[in-house]
Motif scaffolding. Sequence first.
Motif, PDB file in Angstrom:
ATOM      1  N   ASP A  11      94.253  35.128  44.397  1.00 41.43           N
ATOM      2  CA  ASP A  11      94.953  34.185  43.538  1.00 41.43           C
ATOM      3  C   ASP A  11      96.364  34.658  43.189  1.00 41.43           C
ATOM      4  OD1 ASP A  11      92.714  32.558  43.553  1.00 41.43           O
ATOM      5  OD2 ASP A  11      91.892  33.485  41.745  1.00 41.43           O
ATOM      6  N   SER A  12      96.738  35.860  43.595  1.00 38.55           N
ATOM      7  CA  SER A  12      98.068  36.373  43.285  1.00 38.55           C
ATOM      8  C   SER A  12      99.128  35.541  43.984  1.00 38.55           C
ATOM      9  CB  SER A  12      98.211  37.826  43.741  1.00 38.55           C
ATOM     10  OG  SER A  12      97.393  38.659  42.976  1.00 38.55           O
ATOM     11  N   THR A  13     100.160  35.235  43.242  1.00 35.21           N
ATOM     12  CA  THR A  13     101.261  34.498  43.854  1.00 35.21           C
ATOM     13  C   THR A  13     102.234  35.476  44.473  1.00 35.21           C
ATOM     14  OG1 THR A  13     102.594  34.545  41.849  1.00 35.21           O
ATOM     15  CG2 THR A  13     101.044  32.706  42.087  1.00 35.21           C
ATOM     16  N   GLU A  14     103.095  34.961  45.298  1.00 37.08           N
ATOM     17  CA  GLU A  14     104.119  35.818  45.903  1.00 37.08           C
ATOM     18  C   GLU A  14     104.994  36.434  44.828  1.00 37.08           C
ATOM     19  OE1 GLU A  14     106.346  34.394  49.259  1.00 37.08           O
ATOM     20  OE2 GLU A  14     104.663  33.132  49.866  1.00 37.08           O
ATOM     21  N   GLU A  15     105.257  35.692  43.764  1.00 37.24           N
ATOM     22  CA  GLU A  15     106.083  36.206  42.675  1.00 37.24           C
ATOM     23  C   GLU A  15     105.417  37.390  41.988  1.00 37.24           C
ATOM     24  OE1 GLU A  15     107.085  34.292  38.527  1.00 37.24           O
ATOM     25  OE2 GLU A  15     108.293  33.358  40.116  1.00 37.24           O
ATOM     26  N   GLN A  16     104.121  37.309  41.761  1.00 35.19           N
ATOM     27  CA  GLN A  16     103.388  38.411  41.142  1.00 35.19           C
ATOM     28  C   GLN A  16     103.383  39.629  42.062  1.00 35.19           C
ATOM     29  OE1 GLN A  16      99.744  36.201  40.586  1.00 35.19           O
ATOM     30  NE2 GLN A  16      99.973  36.300  38.357  1.00 35.19           N
ATOM     31  N   GLN A  17     103.208  39.387  43.334  1.00 39.12           N
ATOM     32  CA  GLN A  17     103.209  40.484  44.300  1.00 39.12           C
ATOM     33  C   GLN A  17     104.579  41.134  44.375  1.00 39.12           C
ATOM     34  OE1 GLN A  17     101.645  38.887  47.956  1.00 39.12           O
ATOM     35  NE2 GLN A  17      99.567  38.762  47.136  1.00 39.12           N
ATOM     36  N   GLN A  18     105.623  40.336  44.338  1.00 37.03           N
ATOM     37  CA  GLN A  18     106.979  40.881  44.375  1.00 37.03           C
ATOM     38  C   GLN A  18     107.253  41.709  43.124  1.00 37.03           C
ATOM     39  OE1 GLN A  18     109.056  40.977  46.875  1.00 37.03           O
ATOM     40  NE2 GLN A  18     110.646  42.024  45.713  1.00 37.03           N
ATOM     41  N   TYR A  19     106.815  41.227  41.965  1.00 36.12           N
ATOM     42  CA  TYR A  19     106.988  41.955  40.716  1.00 36.12           C
ATOM     43  C   TYR A  19     106.265  43.300  40.777  1.00 36.12           C
ATOM     44  CZ  TYR A  19     106.686  43.227  35.796  1.00 36.12           C
ATOM     45  OH  TYR A  19     106.759  43.916  34.609  1.00 36.12           O
ATOM     46  N   ARG A  20     105.039  43.299  41.268  1.00 40.79           N
ATOM     47  CA  ARG A  20     104.276  44.546  41.384  1.00 40.79           C
ATOM     48  C   ARG A  20     104.946  45.492  42.369  1.00 40.79           C
ATOM     49  NH1 ARG A  20     102.099  48.552  39.131  1.00 40.79           N
ATOM     50  NH2 ARG A  20     100.450  49.543  40.307  1.00 40.79           N
ATOM     51  N   ARG A  21     105.460  44.947  43.460  1.00 41.46           N
ATOM     52  CA  ARG A  21     106.168  45.772  44.454  1.00 41.46           C
ATOM     53  C   ARG A  21     107.367  46.456  43.820  1.00 41.46           C
ATOM     54  NH1 ARG A  21     110.184  45.674  48.318  1.00 41.46           N
ATOM     55  NH2 ARG A  21     109.583  46.519  50.339  1.00 41.46           N
ATOM     56  N   GLU A  22     108.127  45.710  43.027  1.00 40.49           N
ATOM     57  CA  GLU A  22     109.296  46.270  42.349  1.00 40.49           C
ATOM     58  C   GLU A  22     108.895  47.344  41.338  1.00 40.49           C
ATOM     59  OE1 GLU A  22     111.445  42.925  40.808  1.00 40.49           O
ATOM     60  OE2 GLU A  22     111.907  42.182  42.823  1.00 40.49           O
ATOM     61  N   GLN A  23     107.766  47.140  40.657  1.00 39.47           N
ATOM     62  CA  GLN A  23     107.270  48.155  39.719  1.00 39.47           C
ATOM     63  C   GLN A  23     106.930  49.442  40.454  1.00 39.47           C
ATOM     64  OE1 GLN A  23     103.921  46.038  37.949  1.00 39.47           O
ATOM     65  NE2 GLN A  23     104.929  46.202  35.954  1.00 39.47           N
ATOM     66  N   LEU A  24     106.253  49.311  41.578  1.00 37.35           N
ATOM     67  CA  LEU A  24     105.865  50.484  42.353  1.00 37.35           C
ATOM     68  C   LEU A  24     107.086  51.222  42.899  1.00 37.35           C
ATOM     69  CD1 LEU A  24     102.810  48.989  44.233  1.00 37.35           C
ATOM     70  CD2 LEU A  24     102.759  50.796  42.509  1.00 37.35           C
ATOM     71  N   ILE A  25     108.043  50.490  43.418  1.00 33.58           N
ATOM     72  CA  ILE A  25     109.265  51.107  43.935  1.00 33.58           C
ATOM     73  C   ILE A  25     109.987  51.856  42.827  1.00 33.58           C
ATOM     74  CG2 ILE A  25     111.580  50.627  44.842  1.00 33.58           C
ATOM     75  CD1 ILE A  25     110.250  48.399  46.545  1.00 33.58           C
ATOM     76  N   SER A  26     110.080  51.261  41.661  1.00 34.12           N
ATOM     77  CA  SER A  26     110.736  51.903  40.527  1.00 34.12           C
ATOM     78  C   SER A  26     110.015  53.189  40.132  1.00 34.12           C
ATOM     79  CB  SER A  26     110.787  50.947  39.334  1.00 34.12           C
ATOM     80  OG  SER A  26     111.347  51.581  38.215  1.00 34.12           O
ATOM     81  N   SER A  27     108.705  53.136  40.086  1.00 31.47           N
ATOM     82  CA  SER A  27     107.913  54.315  39.735  1.00 31.47           C
ATOM     83  C   SER A  27     108.106  55.430  40.760  1.00 31.47           C
ATOM     84  CB  SER A  27     106.438  53.929  39.648  1.00 31.47           C
ATOM     85  OG  SER A  27     105.642  55.042  39.409  1.00 31.47           O
ATOM     86  N   ILE A  28     108.104  55.067  42.026  1.00 32.96           N
ATOM     87  CA  ILE A  28     108.305  56.045  43.095  1.00 32.96           C
ATOM     88  C   ILE A  28     109.709  56.646  43.022  1.00 32.96           C
ATOM     89  CG2 ILE A  28     108.503  56.312  45.609  1.00 32.96           C
ATOM     90  CD1 ILE A  28     106.180  54.204  45.769  1.00 32.96           C
ATOM     91  N   GLU A  29     110.717  55.802  42.791  1.00 32.32           N
ATOM     92  CA  GLU A  29     112.095  56.293  42.678  1.00 32.32           C
ATOM     93  C   GLU A  29     112.236  57.285  41.533  1.00 32.32           C
ATOM     94  OE1 GLU A  29     114.299  52.656  42.340  1.00 32.32           O
ATOM     95  OE2 GLU A  29     114.777  52.627  44.478  1.00 32.32           O
ATOM     96  N   GLN A  30     111.613  56.992  40.403  1.00 35.93           N
ATOM     97  CA  GLN A  30     111.676  57.897  39.256  1.00 35.93           C
ATOM     98  C   GLN A  30     111.027  59.237  39.585  1.00 35.93           C
ATOM     99  OE1 GLN A  30     110.004  55.856  35.878  1.00 35.93           O
ATOM    100  NE2 GLN A  30     111.582  54.274  35.905  1.00 35.93           N
ATOM    101  N   SER A  31     109.899  59.188  40.262  1.00 39.67           N
ATOM    102  CA  SER A  31     109.214  60.418  40.651  1.00 39.67           C
ATOM    103  C   SER A  31     110.043  61.226  41.642  1.00 39.67           C
ATOM    104  CB  SER A  31     107.848  60.099  41.257  1.00 39.67           C
ATOM    105  OG  SER A  31     107.023  59.491  40.303  1.00 39.67           O
TER     106      SER A  31
END
Length: 55
Positions: A11-31
């Motif tokens: 049921d995830s929309t593309e927008e939700q998936q994109q938001y989660r992707r951006e969260q993960l990228i941000s977390s990885i960049e910080q690490s």
Amino acid sequence: MYSSIFGRNNDSTEEQQQYRREQLISSIEQSLSKMTLQELEALHYDMSTKNYIND
């Protein structure tokens, strides 16, 4: 809960998936920004031997 976090919920929309992707990228960049040169080199070696990245 975990299924939607990792994008396994149909049921995830593309927008939700994109938001989660951006969260993960941000977390990885910080690490990554906190890693030493030796840690980065080890990570690069590991990722390149597994063909996750290609130079």
